[in-house]
Motif scaffolding. Sequence first.
Motif: not given
Length: 232
Positions: A66-75
């Motif tokens: 699981f990841r946090e919402l953020g630019a890196r996870s979107f990438e």
Amino acid sequence: MASTYTAVLLIDTTPASLEHRLRLRLVALRLLNYLGCRLGAGRVRWSSRCFDSRGPHGRPARLCRFRELGARSFEELEEELEMRGDREPLRTTRTRAPPPVSLTHTALKETLLDYQWDRPDITSPAKPSLLRSRGIRRGPSDEPLQTPGHTAPKSRNAIFLLSPCPHSQAELRRFLVGDEAEPSEAGPIGQELRDRLFPRSLQDLINSRNVALYWADTSDQNKVKHFKFGHV
């Protein structure tokens, strides 16, 4: 502390056309943005899994982070979709791929089993990565939006199935049987769909893990003018 909302995007990468990949990215990012705005970015943890409902890469990778919402996870999500689109299909004449309903059912079942849906939230309640990168302190903007006529999801866990929906009897029959389906075949398709995609064992898993299941139709825009999410 407010409880977290856990979401898994189960993404069907078939067909692997450029238009479809762009559509998947749009739907996924809109969905994540909606969850962040509706619930508060710091309260959402999410993951994504890709599977192929028609081809040799039907089984999703067993990555359960699981990841946090953020630019890196979107990438990372965009990179995964790009990698899936560039993958060459395996050509074989020895065996026939299972029908889409079987591969979709398997992907749903493995997602329910592989993730720890009731795991305590051990991430910091401080800033999510996107806010950290911008130097923004948590405040009212991280609280759930209260827009009249809209309510936040009631369940703490959700699977969002991003996959094309059948739009005709013929398409539904192909979903159940495969490309070899005969157009003239008849029968109780609705009951067969329920029995094969959502058998009692899968329903029990969904209930025991307190998961809400949504199907986001990613069909060609000639069939669907607007993306709509249907609760299953």
